[in-house]
Design a protein around this motif. Structure first.
Motif, PDB file in Angstrom:
ATOM      1  N   GLN A  18       0.767  -1.281   0.014  1.00 30.93           N
ATOM      2  CA  GLN A  18       0.025   0.095   0.191  1.00 30.93           C
ATOM      3  C   GLN A  18       0.898   1.341  -0.115  1.00 30.93           C
ATOM      4  N   GLU A 130       2.282  -7.253 -13.423  1.00 30.19           N
ATOM      5  CA  GLU A 130       1.092  -7.714 -14.387  1.00 30.19           C
ATOM      6  C   GLU A 130       1.009  -9.026 -14.565  1.00 30.19           C
ATOM      7  N   ARG A 133      -0.395 -10.200 -11.237  1.00 31.75           N
ATOM      8  CA  ARG A 133      -1.718  -9.877 -11.024  1.00 31.75           C
ATOM      9  C   ARG A 133      -2.383 -10.978 -11.682  1.00 31.75           C
ATOM     10  N   THR A 134      -2.211 -11.416 -12.678  1.00 28.46           N
ATOM     11  CA  THR A 134      -2.896 -12.267 -13.715  1.00 28.46           C
ATOM     12  C   THR A 134      -2.363 -13.679 -13.416  1.00 28.46           C
ATOM     13  N   THR A 187      -4.659 -13.190  -0.791  1.00 29.62           N
ATOM     14  CA  THR A 187      -4.185 -13.083  -2.165  1.00 29.62           C
ATOM     15  C   THR A 187      -5.114 -12.088  -3.078  1.00 29.62           C
ATOM     16  N   GLU A 188      -6.310 -12.266  -2.925  1.00 30.02           N
ATOM     17  CA  GLU A 188      -7.256 -11.675  -3.779  1.00 30.02           C
ATOM     18  C   GLU A 188      -7.372 -10.035  -3.278  1.00 30.02           C
ATOM     19  N   GLN A 189      -7.128  -9.555  -2.085  1.00 27.58           N
ATOM     20  CA  GLN A 189      -6.765  -8.200  -1.943  1.00 27.58           C
ATOM     21  C   GLN A 189      -5.473  -7.781  -2.490  1.00 27.58           C
ATOM     22  N   VAL A 191      -4.191  -8.831  -4.972  1.00 25.05           N
ATOM     23  CA  VAL A 191      -4.298  -8.595  -6.771  1.00 25.05           C
ATOM     24  C   VAL A 191      -5.109  -7.434  -6.695  1.00 25.05           C
ATOM     25  N   ALA A 192      -6.046  -6.931  -5.895  1.00 27.32           N
ATOM     26  CA  ALA A 192      -6.771  -5.659  -6.111  1.00 27.32           C
ATOM     27  C   ALA A 192      -5.842  -4.644  -6.040  1.00 27.32           C
ATOM     28  N   VAL A 193      -4.955  -4.707  -5.135  1.00 25.16           N
ATOM     29  CA  VAL A 193      -3.895  -3.474  -4.819  1.00 25.16           C
ATOM     30  C   VAL A 193      -2.873  -3.492  -6.344  1.00 25.16           C
ATOM     31  N   GLY A 195      -3.735  -4.383  -9.200  1.00 21.45           N
ATOM     32  CA  GLY A 195      -4.799  -3.665 -10.225  1.00 21.45           C
ATOM     33  C   GLY A 195      -4.841  -2.254  -9.800  1.00 21.45           C
ATOM     34  N   GLU A 196      -4.504  -1.729  -8.624  1.00 20.27           N
ATOM     35  CA  GLU A 196      -4.794  -0.307  -8.698  1.00 20.27           C
ATOM     36  C   GLU A 196      -3.485   0.424  -8.659  1.00 20.27           C
TER      37      GLU A 196
END
Ligand code: 1PX
Length: 221
Positions: A18, A130, A133-134, A187-189, A191-193, A195-196
């Motif tokens: 973050q 990237e 993330r994917t 892990t999901e969180q 991935v979201a960060v 993506g941001e």
């Protein structure tokens, strides 16, 4: 202003993705000026993460720290007012002939060439993040990392550095552990960060790339 005590405390805090995201959020002004202070803060955070992954990466983080320190010294120096943004730095150093343009000479540590090294590494980071993330559960961090490196930063490195980097990549923790090291939750969180963070990193990269291309600075020795 971050003094040495504050910086010391900062370095001891655990890495958190973050923090890096916040640095890149603040890095670009409305008129696309790249803040050198925030650029450096982003790298400091990334170095902290790299150090937390183990001492096999220290030859990489040492080089990054060395470059960060060169930029910090320029920002804190007598001409510091010319180093608040990358755009001002480029203008100031070019106008005052402070950059070695074709071969290394009197200015081996110019802000322009130093930032260019980090800028090239930022392209690797963008590709690696990237790919992370994917990625899927069976993806390997070492493969993602070396694929990103092979199509970006590696072209600027001699054989011996490429070899050492390749060996270090094999020591990267697996995907699950790597996500945990990002310290932003599940892990999901994470991935979201990511993506941001990615569009922000990409934009900082793009603005710097265009500026360097316009001024013919992409091959500084
Ligand atoms: C997570 C795995 C980290 C892998 C890092 C990938 C980059 C590999 C770079 C290998 C560099 C080896 C050290 C030497 C470099 C220098 O020769 C070379 C040229 O400099 P010079 O012209 O002054 O001689 N320097 C460079 O290209 C700058 C390299 C800067 C690398 C900074 C890497 C920081 C990585 C932070 C990782 C964070 C992972 C983020 C995940 C959310």
């Amino acid at each position: 202003m971050a003094g040495s005590v504050a910086e010391g405390e900062e370095d001891q805090k655990k890495f958190c993705l973050q923090e890096v995201l916040d640095a890149y959020k603040m890095c670009l002004s409305e008129d696309k000026e790249v803040s050198l202070q925030h650029y450096v803060t982003g790298w400091r955070g990334l170095v902290k993460l790299l150090n937390s992954l183990g001492s096999v990466f220290s030859f990489i983080s040492k080089d990054a720290v060395n470059k960060i320190q060169i930029l910090v010294a320029l920002m804190a120096g007598d001409s510091g007012s010319h180093y608040s943004t990358v755009q001002l730095m480029v203008e100031y150093e070019l106008q005052n002939h402070l950059v070695d343009l074709t071969k290394r000479g009197n200015h081996p540590e110019s802000g322009c060439r130093t930032l260019l090294r980090l800028h090239r590494a930022l392209r690797w980071l963008q590709l690696f993040l990237e790919s992370l993330r994917t990625s899927t559960e069976d993806s390997k961090t070492s493969t993602m990392c070396s694929e990103a490196y092979n199509v970006s930063l590696s072209q600027y490195h001699p054989w011996v550095v490429r070899k050492a980097a390749g060996m270090a990549f094999c020591m990267l923790p697996g995907r699950q552990e790597f996500f945990a090291a990002l310290n932003v939750g599940s892990t999901e969180q994470a991935v979201a960060v990511l993506g941001e963070a990615l569009p922000l990193i990409s934009e900082v990269y793009q603005v710097t790339e265009e500026l360097y291309a316009q001024r013919n600075l992409l091959d500084l020795p």
